[in-house]
Design a protein around this motif. Structure first.
Motif, PDB file in Angstrom:
ATOM      1  N   TRP A 164       0.890  -1.177   0.094  1.00  0.00           N
ATOM      2  CA  TRP A 164       0.014  -0.021   0.016  1.00  0.00           C
ATOM      3  C   TRP A 164       0.824   1.302  -0.145  1.00  0.00           C
ATOM      4  N   ARG A 173      -7.522  -6.026  -0.035  1.00  0.00           N
ATOM      5  CA  ARG A 173      -9.065  -6.072  -0.142  1.00  0.00           C
ATOM      6  C   ARG A 173      -9.410  -6.302  -1.347  1.00  0.00           C
ATOM      7  N   PHE A 174      -8.830  -6.212  -2.396  1.00  0.00           N
ATOM      8  CA  PHE A 174      -9.170  -6.304  -3.758  1.00  0.00           C
ATOM      9  C   PHE A 174      -8.701  -7.470  -4.555  1.00  0.00           C
ATOM     10  N   GLY A 175      -7.897  -8.351  -3.981  1.00  0.00           N
ATOM     11  CA  GLY A 175      -7.230  -9.460  -4.570  1.00  0.00           C
ATOM     12  C   GLY A 175      -5.890  -8.999  -5.329  1.00  0.00           C
ATOM     13  N   PRO A 176      -5.187 -10.015  -5.662  1.00  0.00           N
ATOM     14  CA  PRO A 176      -3.992  -9.660  -6.213  1.00  0.00           C
ATOM     15  C   PRO A 176      -3.942  -8.749  -7.508  1.00  0.00           C
ATOM     16  N   ALA A 177      -4.854  -8.986  -8.333  1.00  0.00           N
ATOM     17  CA  ALA A 177      -4.783  -8.195  -9.453  1.00  0.00           C
ATOM     18  C   ALA A 177      -4.763  -6.682  -9.182  1.00  0.00           C
ATOM     19  N   HIS A 199      -1.247 -10.958  -9.894  1.00  0.00           N
ATOM     20  CA  HIS A 199      -1.931 -12.171  -9.865  1.00  0.00           C
ATOM     21  C   HIS A 199      -1.403 -13.069 -10.836  1.00  0.00           C
ATOM     22  N   ALA A 255      -6.121  -6.961 -16.307  1.00  0.00           N
ATOM     23  CA  ALA A 255      -6.789  -7.060 -15.058  1.00  0.00           C
ATOM     24  C   ALA A 255      -6.475  -6.257 -14.042  1.00  0.00           C
ATOM     25  N   ARG A 277     -15.116   0.556  -7.711  1.00  0.00           N
ATOM     26  CA  ARG A 277     -14.719   0.061  -6.487  1.00  0.00           C
ATOM     27  C   ARG A 277     -13.155  -0.184  -6.420  1.00  0.00           C
ATOM     28  N   ASP A 278     -12.482  -0.897  -7.345  1.00  0.00           N
ATOM     29  CA  ASP A 278     -11.148  -0.869  -7.152  1.00  0.00           C
ATOM     30  C   ASP A 278     -10.506  -0.394  -8.485  1.00  0.00           C
TER      31      ASP A 278
END
Lengths: 620, 620
Positions: free
Chosen positions: B139, B231-235, B240, B250, B302-303
């Motif tokens: 982050w 929070r949003f997945g590795p992509a 990813h 992605a 959102r992401d």
């Protein structure tokens, strides 16, 4: 009773007054009791939610709570324990279960031990925030948690006469009242409404006017910018406009709907017609402009918000399970307050579609988000976006489903000395002050509903009212063997002296309906959906032959869909065969049953292959 | 040169080699220099971004940075200073400006003072995180900030020969290399790619192989789950799938595009055709399935992510200004590497629509999000959602626009001893090793482009190449007074011995184009859009008569749109009158010009009133 207004048009019945015996809901309720609720307890133990409260009571452990982006720990997980306890309270009230009772006793003990001598209880604040209460009302969810504690306490009080939780909850409320009540000099509201409706219900239990006053105060304090802008603007926490003047729903869908539940409750207790009218205005506008066909609500992922009017993307629908549940809670309150059948229609639509889709057939996996379309080819998705999950980091939906299903029999009927009103249909026994009936039906798969009077409380006349759903264009009613006569949508009221054994037969025509979207819903222009009775259908790639791509299908404009038995999806389930252009058909299944056969594509709205822009305009 | 590959198909020119004199881009570049960049400096001072760096240097102040939900402070604001410095570097390289130079000197001094003796510089970590570097790579954006510092340094080095920033940046890179390079034993990548492309460019400046090696290492480390799920997945942070094997774009759009910029840079430097092919595969798929008509990218709020293929909602388009900018950076690298004209077409589309919409006509207000539709009636919106803002809490877009516009002349042409390639059209002077030309044109409003040779470096032949845009179905070329001859889309190559004064006239037909969406783009089914040349049009409610509701308009399927002068929107601007069903017309304006006349409704895609499902299928 989930709610028990001091005065209302319709009078709720208790959890023991309605017993569902067979059919779709009997199966779903049995699964909830036997699988979902035990699974919930296992998860609360596994992920640390119970241990967090044990830490508040002094136990040594590691505070376990999922982290938000940026590493912020979710502060509201205690509420998962309270929602689970509420579900168990309703369940134990209908029939004993020693294992569930023992689990609940353990959880109640943990909550009791966590509560401080001053009445405050919140594991996040006690463990991670030095115990300083009400310091972050915007994000902290402390009053939200108290609200859920109160609702669990009321379930145990009403269903079991067990007041252990009620004593804890009352002391927690007293603590909040001292800090934030009228006499405190501090104007404070919670970023997530919930405590308002809980306080009104507590007032109904305790008879204490101060609980109602605190609820009313917290309603009136909203809309004046107390919470600031935050990341998502003041509508996110319902602080953008006063409850009495806001004309539209806005912001976070669950928060708006929970707030309006509290507003109805206060309005009913105080005879505040203006406040009730304000809620109804918002509700009517929401149903007209912002509701998905499945009864789902909330089209934006980013801030879990209602979108703008007619902003109803099927693929990016947020459609949180909790928002559909919240709409049931609100529609129920409005139904009790007004007696208007449209609210019961709305409950039926939400329950059979946007709520039920949140739960797997197995009862142990949950959707947070309930879109009306998922593409077959998707890019990398994090876990939980393409299938139901055993639990979520933010686990609000699973125990919310549990408590709603455990109290669902209470939503089927209302009644008092003058009559019995049946709002939702299932094979069931219903006992009201006026009399008792049994209901036999294959609903929602079959349209025949047979109501047989079992007992009348007096020899005099009373009124049996049966809802004819708004979607039903062809209903007939036969009373005690009379010739079936057409009845219109709304309530059919039958007033007479009822003898045990007398029967009423309601036949609801269940043709497949081809539904065109409101032309203002941009996202599904040129599409149609299929409905039958209260069931919304979808096409799922699990039903497609190899080589057929869901996204390439076009629905024929000129041929009708036909029904097909789908026992593979559950006893009695009726599927469809939908006509394709230029030729052929494709299977469609009840929307709630999707995603139980792998993580493929799905569509509720199907593009038409021809010119098919006519038809009635419900919101998409 | 923004990039200067060691070897590539096309060779960039420097900032002083191209001068834009007149037309749309001259006006936008003048506004950027005279208004936007000074405004940027004022904002960096006002909101505390510069003071944060002063605190890192020991000054007493309050660290000012906007808070995320949950109260997390944004950690990447230093990069705003670096992006602004990059813009100033390019500007001062083309012409002096004492005020800008003084402001930049101040900022450079602040950065120099903030840098620690060990080379590390990051105000967030130094002030708020006890100075422990690289603790939160997921982050923290520390390497992202170093990347922008490097790019600013390279601008100052190339444009001005001023190496103050280069010395700072090199030391910051050395610090990162020591901590995370091959020999460190620690595998670390940044949650936000950016440093990769910066490191390659630094290697091109310094000739140091270790900078290129570090970039390659950080590319190869991706896709192995080093950063976790978040929070949003590795992509979300491009972790990813490996850079060499991922077949689709992605996750977070800007991060994907920045990463692929770095991948092209490494591929070109190392002659790694497999890596280049992997990027091209992703890019081609992106353009085909995930790009908005405006060149905008990223459909999820959102992401901040690309959606799934064909998930292109016009209303909820995220379409971050930075993502459109990032696509220009990537397409430019691919154009240099391959010489293929489609990449120049893509740059043109993005620049004239999805990039330019991020900036107000005044030059001092910015959109973060660039939707293709805004409803006339909207619910409560927080500030910044309904109009451009003077700055944003997360202010990545404004200085990104500044640095792109300041370097925009460098994107117009390429050249070497063998020839000169003109990719974008504006009235300008272009000087290349082979020769110099002037370009006279009313583009994008008019289709005639006159190129006059001013100088040839030798008497021998060289090749003048002119891009015929892919959207152009009718182009003719006249060389030195010859009869105009048709030319196809792509590059028209003219090889001859050029004499000063010789002219080439390219005439690009600019009919209004009615564009139907790809039928797989669900969100705009049944709609059409209008384009002319590189300009995408929209209907804005500011142009509607009272009582006419944007959402009720239906486009006539059978009549053509006509052009209309719109001097009210800028010199030379061409608007449209779009035919309505059943009768009448409505004005349409260039998309980039919307939201300069209040916060009304807007639509790029207009529903058709009749049967209008045919037409060519570009992605919507």
């Amino acid at each position: 009773m989930t709610v028990l207004p001091t005065a209302s048009r319709l009078r709720p019945l208790g959890g023991v007054d309605v017993t569902i015996h067979d059919g779709l809901w009997a199966e779903r309720l049995r699964t909830n009791r036997e699988r979902t609720i035990p699974h919930g307890y296992a998860q609360l133990r596994k992920v640390g939610t119970l241990d967090n409260l044990r830490m508040a009571a002094g136990a040594a452990a590691e505070y376990r709570a999922s982290a938000d982006s940026g590493g912020a720990v979710l502060p509201f997980l205690d509420s998962d324990v309270y929602k689970w306890l509420e579900a168990v309270g309703w369940e134990l009230g209908t029939a004993p279960d020693p294992e569930l009772a023992a689990a609940a006793d353990e959880a109640i003990g943990v909550v009791a031990a966590a509560q401080r001598p001053d009445g405050y209880v919140n594991s996040f604040v006690q463990v991670l925030r030095d115990g300083q209460p009400y310091r972050d009302l915007a994000w902290g969810h402390e009053l939200y948690c108290v609200g859920h504690l109160v609702q669990a306490a009321i379930a145990w009080h009403r269903a079991l006469g067990d007041d252990r939780l009620l004593r804890i909850a009352t002391r927690a409320v007293d603590h909040a009242d001292a800090a934030l009540g009228e006499q405190s000099g501090r104007d404070g509201i919670d970023g997530h409404p919930e405590i308002e409706m809980a306080l009104v219900e507590l007032a109904r239990v305790t008879g204490e006017g101060r609980h109602l006053a605190l609820a009313a105060r917290m309603l009136d304090l909203r809309g004046h910018g107390l919470l600031g802008d935050g990341r998502f603007g003041p509508a996110y926490w319902q602080d953008h406009a006063p409850v009495r003047t806001a004309t539209e729903v806005a912001g976070h869908a669950v928060r708006q709907l929970y707030l309006d539940c509290g507003a109805v409750d206060v309005a009913v207790e105080r005879g505040d017609d203006a406040l009730l009218a304000a809620v109804r205005r918002r509700y009517d506008d929401m149903v007209r402009t912002r509701r998905y066909l499945t009864g789902a609500l909330g089209s934006r992922h980013r801030d879990e918000a209602f979108g703008d009017p007619y902003e109803l993307p099927p693929d990016r629908a947020y459609a949180e399970t909790c928002a559909a549940i919240a709409s049931v809670l609100l529609a129920w309150r409005l139904l009790l307050a007004t007696g208007e059948p449209g609210y019961a229609d709305d409950i039926e639509r939400a329950m059979h579609n946007g709520v039920l889709s949140g739960l797997s057939r197995s009862g142990t996996e949950f959707f947070y988000v309930n879109p009306l379309q998922r593409r077959t080819h998707r890019t990398f998705e994090p876990a939980g976006h393409n299938q139901r999950m055993p639990w979520q980091a933010c686990a609000c939906c699973p125990p919310n489903l549990m408590r709603l299903l455990s109290s669902w029999p209470q939503y089927l009927a209302t009644g008092d000395d003058s009559g019995l009103q049946i709002h939702q249909y299932a094979t069931a026994e219903v006992r009201s002050p006026a009399g008792a009936v049994t209901v036999h039906t294959g609903y929602p798969w079959e349209g025949r509903v047979v109501v047989e009077v079992v007992r009348s409380s007096s020899a005099g006349p009373w009124t049996l009212s049966l809802r004819v759903p708004g979607w039903c264009a062809g209903a007939t009613l036969s009373v005690a063997g009379s010739e079936p006569a057409p009845v219109a949508a709304g309530y059919a009221h039958l007033t007479r002296g009822w003898q045990p054994g007398e029967r009423v037969t309601l036949d609801l025509a269940l043709p497949v309906r081809r539904t065109a979207p409101d032309p203002r819903v941009d996202a599904v222009r040129g599409c149609v959906a299929f409905e039958r009775g209260p069931i919304v259908y979808c096409v799922e790639s699990a039903d497609l032959p190899a080589g057929v791509v869901l996204e390439d299908l076009r629905c024929a404009p000129d041929r009708e869909a036909v029904t097909v038995p789908r026992p593979d999806l559950g006893a009695g389930v009726v599927g469809l065969d939908v006509p394709l252009a230029p030729t052929g058909t494709v299977p469609a299944i009840p929307y709630f049953a999707w995603a139980n056969r792998g993580a493929g594509g799905m569509r509720v709205w199907l593009p038409t292959g021809g010119d098919d822009t006519g038809g009635p305009p419900p919101a998409g």
